[in-house]
Design a protein around this motif. Structure first.
Motif, PDB file in Angstrom:
ATOM      1  N   GLY A   1       4.002  -5.585  -1.653  1.00 53.95           N
ATOM      2  CA  GLY A   1       4.975  -5.900  -2.699  1.00 53.95           C
ATOM      3  C   GLY A   1       6.377  -5.429  -2.348  1.00 53.95           C
ATOM      4  O   GLY A   1       7.365  -6.136  -2.589  1.00 53.95           O
ATOM      5  N   THR A   2       6.474  -4.235  -1.746  1.00 53.25           N
ATOM      6  CA  THR A   2       7.782  -3.714  -1.330  1.00 53.25           C
ATOM      7  C   THR A   2       8.407  -4.591  -0.257  1.00 53.25           C
ATOM      8  O   THR A   2       9.613  -4.878  -0.295  1.00 53.25           O
ATOM      9  CB  THR A   2       7.629  -2.278  -0.801  1.00 53.25           C
ATOM     10  N   ILE A   3       7.590  -5.030   0.680  1.00 50.05           N
ATOM     11  CA  ILE A   3       8.093  -5.896   1.754  1.00 50.05           C
ATOM     12  C   ILE A   3       8.585  -7.214   1.186  1.00 50.05           C
ATOM     13  O   ILE A   3       9.663  -7.706   1.555  1.00 50.05           O
ATOM     14  CB  ILE A   3       6.990  -6.136   2.801  1.00 50.05           C
TER      15      ILE A   3
ATOM     16  N   SER B   1       2.016  -1.800   8.239  1.00 51.96           N
ATOM     17  CA  SER B   1       2.226  -3.107   7.617  1.00 51.96           C
ATOM     18  C   SER B   1       2.726  -4.131   8.636  1.00 51.96           C
ATOM     19  O   SER B   1       3.139  -5.222   8.274  1.00 51.96           O
ATOM     20  CB  SER B   1       3.229  -2.989   6.464  1.00 51.96           C
TER      21      SER B   1
ATOM     22  N   ASP C   1      14.504   4.830   5.663  1.00 51.20           N
ATOM     23  CA  ASP C   1      14.542   6.082   4.910  1.00 51.20           C
ATOM     24  C   ASP C   1      14.686   7.246   5.896  1.00 51.20           C
ATOM     25  O   ASP C   1      14.726   7.074   7.104  1.00 51.20           O
ATOM     26  CB  ASP C   1      13.291   6.241   4.021  1.00 51.20           C
TER      27      ASP C   1
ATOM     28  N   SER D   1       7.104   1.614   9.855  1.00 49.12           N
ATOM     29  CA  SER D   1       6.013   1.240   8.944  1.00 49.12           C
ATOM     30  C   SER D   1       5.028   0.331   9.673  1.00 49.12           C
ATOM     31  O   SER D   1       4.799  -0.811   9.288  1.00 49.12           O
ATOM     32  CB  SER D   1       6.583   0.532   7.707  1.00 49.12           C
TER      33      SER D   1
ATOM     34  N   MET E   1       9.789  -7.845  -1.630  1.00 50.02           N
ATOM     35  CA  MET E   1      10.992  -7.683  -2.443  1.00 50.02           C
ATOM     36  C   MET E   1      12.231  -7.354  -1.609  1.00 50.02           C
ATOM     37  O   MET E   1      13.332  -7.251  -2.144  1.00 50.02           O
ATOM     38  CB  MET E   1      10.764  -6.580  -3.495  1.00 50.02           C
ATOM     39  N   ASP E   2      12.045  -7.197  -0.306  1.00 47.23           N
ATOM     40  CA  ASP E   2      13.151  -6.859   0.589  1.00 47.23           C
ATOM     41  C   ASP E   2      13.830  -8.145   1.054  1.00 47.23           C
ATOM     42  O   ASP E   2      13.211  -8.989   1.708  1.00 47.23           O
ATOM     43  CB  ASP E   2      12.608  -6.074   1.781  1.00 47.23           C
TER      44      ASP E   2
ATOM     45  N   ASN F   1       5.090   5.745   8.534  1.00 47.18           N
ATOM     46  CA  ASN F   1       5.448   5.470   7.155  1.00 47.18           C
ATOM     47  C   ASN F   1       4.837   4.138   6.752  1.00 47.18           C
ATOM     48  O   ASN F   1       4.721   3.231   7.561  1.00 47.18           O
ATOM     49  CB  ASN F   1       6.969   5.402   7.007  1.00 47.18           C
ATOM     50  N   THR F   2       4.435   4.015   5.507  1.00 48.14           N
ATOM     51  CA  THR F   2       3.802   2.778   5.048  1.00 48.14           C
ATOM     52  C   THR F   2       4.604   2.179   3.914  1.00 48.14           C
ATOM     53  O   THR F   2       5.218   2.870   3.120  1.00 48.14           O
ATOM     54  CB  THR F   2       2.361   3.055   4.555  1.00 48.14           C
ATOM     55  N   ARG F   3       4.603   0.855   3.880  1.00 45.53           N
ATOM     56  CA  ARG F   3       5.219   0.114   2.790  1.00 45.53           C
ATOM     57  C   ARG F   3       4.201  -0.875   2.265  1.00 45.53           C
ATOM     58  O   ARG F   3       3.500  -1.523   3.043  1.00 45.53           O
ATOM     59  CB  ARG F   3       6.480  -0.631   3.267  1.00 45.53           C
ATOM     60  N   SER F   4       4.123  -0.990   0.953  1.00 47.16           N
ATOM     61  CA  SER F   4       3.182  -1.939   0.370  1.00 47.16           C
ATOM     62  C   SER F   4       3.673  -3.358   0.596  1.00 47.16           C
ATOM     63  O   SER F   4       4.849  -3.601   0.887  1.00 47.16           O
ATOM     64  CB  SER F   4       3.026  -1.673  -1.131  1.00 47.16           C
TER      65      SER F   4
END
Length: 470
Positions: free
Chosen positions: A253-255, A387, A451, A384, A257-258, A248-251
């Motif tokens: 920006g998503t990281i 990343s 997820d 992920s 914001m976590d 699974n990949t996370r951008s």
């Protein structure tokens, strides 16, 4: 239903079975050169520049600050680039291993110049010499960061199992400790056996060739270890993004914001501060406050890292049985006990016997805290892994920048007159305070939320690990 579960498990059996003992050993030695250089850097850089090259305390701190800032700036860049899937011919070797190889070359061709007198400029002004050393320091730190980030980011690539990742981290740290032990053994041998001066003498300009000898031997060992890593560790391809092995990949920006990302950084940064500052200032504490002989600058750190090594053998089981928070708490308590002992310790009995018990506590504490914090970082990455390099790079950014600024501030605040207790207080309050801050951040952390794909992958991997163990 049972067939379906078995099918998923068998898919992950393949992943877990790719970690035989030979592969784990080869992975562990892949960071040995970095560990050897880091041991020299953190333990002896201030001693070398201040006591051998006779730089002022503040200017010696500037040298370390330059290195730490260069490393801090390099790590996020390398993390982003290391996660990219490029078609460039060199990247076909493996996106992680390519950066590892480039970094290794940079370290080999820059580090020897840092622990050598300025070539054809020994008599120049110290600021002029600083420019000379700064160039090699920057190249070295860029190469060091490339090796560190690429090596760490291989952990999520090699296995999806939390326990397997913790074990790889523990193996990696075991070799880190072995590398430090090797450096201190070599340093002791060079200073004690090859020195023509009295055995009770302290470090001085006469010891410059001895530091060069230690660096050359260390790099030779590191080069062989890196060769083993590149021969036996096979990086998995990333072109296949379908099927049961899909990551699974996370951008980025998503990281970013976590909120958990910043909490993990709040654990990793003070942990590294505790480990690195204790490593940096123990030799100066021995030299300036306790007035111990030159060989003690190798023997006491050696004791500390032998304790780290022994502790590292049980960290994976400690994390598995007690969890991350309890394990980290145990590490912090050991560290605070050492800090209190340093504050109260004095006299012949302390310098003859007790200092070695204190160093054992510091070593065990740093080992538990560091491996646990790296395990927490791997938990953040989850499945992920694409990343992973960015996450490790960001963690390393906070680590390097904070260490550089801390050392610079400590060196700048040192009094010009005689103040032998200064470095003792640095260990007590800077290291002790870092440990307490890390513990507070660990206690504030909530369980990681994955997820559905992450959950299924990690459950399958964990279940399958148990099947293989049985």
């Amino acid at each position: 239903m049972q067939r379906s579960i078995h099918s998923i498990s068998s898919d992950y059996t393949e992943i877990v079975r790719r970690l035989p003992l030979r592969l784990r050993f080869a992975y562990g030695v892949g960071h040995v050169m970095n560990d050897i250089c880091a041991s020299m850097w953190f333990t002896y850089i201030l001693v070398f520049f201040h006591s051998v090259l006779k730089f002022s305390a503040a200017l010696s701190g500037v040298v370390m600050l330059i290195g730490q800032v260069a490393d801090a700036l390099a790590t996020p860049f390398i993390g982003l680039q290391c996660d990219r899937n490029d078609d460039f011919w060199l990247c076909r070797y493996g996106k992680r291993k390519t950066w590892h190889l480039l970094g290794t070359v940079g370290v080999v061709f820059s580090f020897p110049f840092i622990f050598s007198p300025c070539i054809k400029c020994e008599g120049s002004h110290q600021w002029a010499q600083l420019v000379y050393y700064a160039g090699f320091v920057i190249i070295f730190q860029f190469g060091w960061a490339a090796v560190q980030i690429s090596h760490l980011s291989l952990i999520p690539d090699l296995t999806p199992s939390e326990h397997e990742r913790t074990e790889l981290t523990a193996i990696r740290y075991s070799f880190t400790v072995c590398s430090n032990v090797l450096v201190y053994c070599i340093t002791w041998a060079v200073l004690h056996i090859t020195s023509d001066t009295a055995s009770n003498s302290q470090i001085g300009p006469k010891d410059a060739p001895h530091f060069q000898t230690v660096v050359i031997i260390g790099l030779a060992v590191g080069a062989w270890a890196s060769l083993i890593f590149h021969i036996y560790v096979k990086e998995q391809g990333t072109s296949d993004t379908t099927g049961p092995q899909r990551r699974n990949t996370r951008s980025v920006g998503t990281i970013l914001m976590d909120i958990q990302f910043y909490k993990v950084a709040g654990v990793y940064m003070p942990t590294r501060l505790f480990v690195n500052l204790s490593q940096v200032y123990i030799p100066l504490y021995l030299h300036d406050y306790l007035k111990m002989v030159a060989t003690s600058l190798a023997v006491v750190p050696l004791t500390m890292f032998l304790s780290s090594f022994i502790t590292s053998l049980i960290i994976e089981r400690l994390n598995t049985k007690l969890g991350r928070k309890v394990s980290y708490f145990i590490g912090v308590m050991l560290g605070l006990t050492a800090c209190v002992w340093i504050r109260l310790g004095n006299g012949k009995m302390y310098t003859t016997y007790e200092i070695y018990l204190v160093s054992m506590l510091l070593g065990a504490s740093g080992s538990v805290m560091l491996v646990t914090s790296l395990g927490i970082t791997a938990d953040l990455i989850g499945q992920s892994s694409d990343s992973g390099a960015f996450v490790y790079g960001a963690m390393s950014f906070t680590d390097k920048l904070s260490n550089g600024l801390a050392v610079m501030a400590i060196q700048s605040m040192k009094c010009l007159s005689d103040c032998p207790a200064y470095y003792r207080d640095v260990i007590i309050y800077a290291c002790g305070g870092s440990a307490v801050f890390g513990l507070v951040m660990v206690l504030l952390m909530k369980p990681f939320v994955y997820d559905d794909d992450d959950k299924n992958s990690m459950i399958s991997a964990t279940t399958n690990s148990k099947i293989i163990d049985e």
